[in-house]
Design a protein around this motif. Sequence first.
Motif, PDB file in Angstrom:
ATOM      1  N   GLY A  48       6.130   4.598   2.706  1.00 32.02           N
ATOM      2  CA  GLY A  48       6.795   3.739   1.729  1.00 32.02           C
ATOM      3  C   GLY A  48       5.928   2.608   1.210  1.00 32.02           C
ATOM      4  O   GLY A  48       6.362   1.820   0.368  1.00 32.02           O
ATOM      5  N   MET A  49       4.705   2.515   1.712  1.00 30.59           N
ATOM      6  CA  MET A  49       3.856   1.409   1.266  1.00 30.59           C
ATOM      7  C   MET A  49       3.101   1.760  -0.006  1.00 30.59           C
ATOM      8  O   MET A  49       2.993   2.922  -0.378  1.00 30.59           O
ATOM      9  N   ILE A  50       2.580   0.724  -0.646  1.00 39.38           N
ATOM     10  CA  ILE A  50       1.768   0.929  -1.845  1.00 39.38           C
ATOM     11  C   ILE A  50       0.355   0.453  -1.562  1.00 39.38           C
ATOM     12  O   ILE A  50       0.104  -0.215  -0.554  1.00 39.38           O
ATOM     13  N   PRO A  72       6.123  -2.429  -0.770  1.00 41.06           N
ATOM     14  CA  PRO A  72       6.342  -2.496  -2.219  1.00 41.06           C
ATOM     15  C   PRO A  72       6.793  -3.905  -2.623  1.00 41.06           C
ATOM     16  O   PRO A  72       7.420  -4.604  -1.834  1.00 41.06           O
ATOM     17  N   PHE A  73       6.456  -4.293  -3.827  1.00 45.89           N
ATOM     18  CA  PHE A  73       6.870  -5.608  -4.312  1.00 45.89           C
ATOM     19  C   PHE A  73       8.349  -5.576  -4.683  1.00 45.89           C
ATOM     20  O   PHE A  73       8.846  -4.589  -5.214  1.00 45.89           O
ATOM     21  N   THR A  74       9.003  -6.688  -4.412  1.00 44.63           N
ATOM     22  CA  THR A  74      10.405  -6.782  -4.809  1.00 44.63           C
ATOM     23  C   THR A  74      10.537  -7.750  -5.970  1.00 44.63           C
ATOM     24  O   THR A  74       9.705  -8.646  -6.150  1.00 44.63           O
TER      25      THR A  74
END
Lengths: 347, 614
Positions: free
Chosen positions: B219-221, B407-409
Amino acid sequence: MGQTRTRSNVNLVGLTKADYNGNPTTLCQGCGHNSIASQLIQVGFELSLRPHEIIKMSGIGCSSKSPAYFLGQSHGFNSLHGRMPSISTGALIANHHLRGIGVSGDGDTASIGMGQFKHLVRRNVRMVYIVENNGVYGLTKGQFSATAEEGLKLKYAGKNDLPPIDICMEAILAGCGFVARSFSGDAKQVRELLKAALSHRGTAVLDIISPCVAFNNEDWSPKSYAYGKQNELPLHEIGFVPKRDEIEIEEYAPGEMRQVELHDGSLIQLRKLESDYDPTDQMGALHRLQWAEQKQEFITGLIYYNPDRPSLAEVCNLGETPLAQMQEDKLRPRPEALAQYMQELSG
Amino acid sequence: MGVLLEPAPAAAPAVHPNPIVNDFSFVVATENGTGSQTANLTILRALFKMGIPVNGKNIFPSNIQGLPTWYHIRVSKDGYVARRHTSELLIAFNEATVAEDIKNVPAGGVCLFNADWRNVPTREDITLYSIPVNMFVRETGLKGKLGNYIANMVYVGAVAHLFGIPLDYIEDALRFNFGGRQKLVDSNMAVVRAAYDWSVANIVKVDPYAVSRMNETSGMIMMTGNEAAALGAIFGGVNFVAWYPITPSTSLVDAINEYLPRFRTDKTTGEVTCAVIQAEDELAAMGMILGAGWAGTRSMTATSGPGISLMAEFTGMGYFAEIPAVVWNIQRVGPSTGLPTRTGQGDIIFTYYLGHGDSKNVILFPSSIKECFEFGTTSFNLAEMLQTPVFVLSDLDLGMNNWMSEPFTFPDEPLQRGKVLSAEEVNSKGFARYKDVDGDGITYRTLPGNENPRSAWFARGTGHNEKAGYSERPEDWYNNMERLARKFDTARKLVPGPVVQRMAGAKVGIIAVGTTEYAIEEARDRLVAANLPTNFMRLRALPINDEVSQFVAEHEYVYVVELNRDGQLHSILITEMPHLATKLRSIAYLDGMPLTARWLVEAVEAAEAQQEVL
């Protein structure tokens, strides 16, 4: 602003001439710059400019103080020495409905600010760029500027051994579509050129010889009043006709007049004193400037005009709403847009 | 990047009796301008998608083509992403540097080189593998530049075999890096496969280094700090950018230009909501963003040290005339042109006090790509609330290298536009540009275009009174400068506060900013294992607030760790907290490379030993 409004003394936007005043000048008595400020007040009134649609810009120097002395109801920015162009570029792209009136000097433009000046012209930022040109640094008591004539002798600075930079030539070479020269003592010509310049779609450069009464006003100096009055060689008489007025060209005898249509549809009428002068001929304009310099004359009037090049705001594809007036709805994409992109990156 | 369609084919298993799995570094030595970056990013991404914590650092020359470049990749099951002092494995693909590169391999290490070369120095204490690169290039029929490009895929295939990276991960990574252009994926993949198959058949693996799938990156970027900063600016409402190209900041504005059509252009009308102007120099870039900020945009530039030097005069004017603007400084190594492609933290003092006379500037220090994104909004909000230039000090390591992140929120903060009066408010509230109505040092402004005739004011860098009129009166000057100091105190409460990590029983503190965080975290783990627990405060902004002095006060002493020669942050902190000056000890070092835990542990141990002597 101290003037009673009557039907007869207000212009089309309901303002009196006094509404275009600024603060009292602090420049020397008799300074050519003051006369230019007076013409800007007159022009603002006559063209019914809306003060809030104008920004007054300047750099540093005697000339750059003068935006405080006209259009007191307009925002203004007295920036850094030679840096009026970059500040103006930012402001006029941030809000492309504004029109800029910039006042610079020969030191501010032709020395420290030469790079920014040429790039402003190259970008065709929509503003009137006035150079109040006296060939001398006044605030620091009389050093030569880069526009001083070769061989000029001044009390403090001695003799100038270097050739002058011609601001009009520099403007033409950088792609300027409106290049004019005038003399601050010629109020009518300054006024008509200012009006025409305000109608131009991009950068309009006005190099106005404006004698320094303190440091460069010896009668034999080419930037003195006496010299200017004797050696000014107008290319043409100018009459500016705003778009909203009826234009009756029949009044003028053919052959004596040349009409130039400005971008917004207004007309500038040039009475040709030199029958072969064509202000739309770029090479001709450069040649004429060079010729005048060799003859130690200064030609005045609209030296070069070409309205074809789009302004920077047009090149940037700006829409109707100025960038500066956009709020969060336009400035920030929706949360889903970010979530979608994050999904693409992590998937 | 899709889910794997089929189970990965089994790679040649590591046969070593004591394998070292997911905990080593390797360096790829190539020539710049040969397309090796694609090969390196492919390996990096494949490892990342295998779920292994990974970090890549490009150590590149200031040159377009033909000079040596080294790409360092660290895989760390423990999640450490700092640079390591040594790399156990060398992928030697630059003949010009191979002799020197081989010398740097530690005993027990590994070197893979091009079998077509002659006179490669040999070493008895490392494992040497070679692969005939030209053969694979010849098979593709590609020549010249394209041949060079594809040659890099040879080491990708060999590395996949040596480490045990399933080829599906390589293919997925290629697809990601080529933006889905299948033809490119196929042609590159063909070389990777050929080299892989050849390696399986011809290279007998005897070294212990291997990778194995984990579940640490799901789930990471992964992106660069400059891309994250650009995305942050886009979601932070940037609408005016002026800039001048300079390494290592250029890719930030490049990314803004790439993101704008997708995120900020009206799909139906084509209306542009952000203008980007390439200026003639950094001086003009700064002038443009101040002009635009004065007129009401959220304006920014991105630059590096030499650009900051050119922006000094305008910054002072922005501070004094009180105009919002955001300046990203992706720090490289100075003074002067210095090391344009190396990293450091050498602009802290210069930026903090940038401008002649009494001037001080707000600085944000991101340490991660997530903070680069978040500070996109924060920096503009601070600039518009405080009506002053705000600097964001990133660095080359963060800006140009790829980092893993959650991920950025979407930012919690709305866009704060600050104290701007409308035409009506000018009548109802009155207006004097520099009058401190609220007592926080922040005054009200109006924007050009405001229809109220009383809204007009004359911005100037000259001395002024509360109504923005020119003034040389001593009390006007003094009062205005005192108010600006008051405004700077307000800034202390508005900037992002420090982040603290504690360990039980710690009496020694560490303070730092930015990307030194990763070496510090790793060093702290080693130090606590050696009975030196530490607490760590990472500042995220200047000016500091009371939390910082409390942190210092509660420790016996505090090391201020930074990547420069003179201990610049240390200097600022002792100036801001003179009563605590004796507790602050500088650990400062700069050679152009990112900090390593090993260096820091040694520096701290040396300092501790000195302490005991005293």
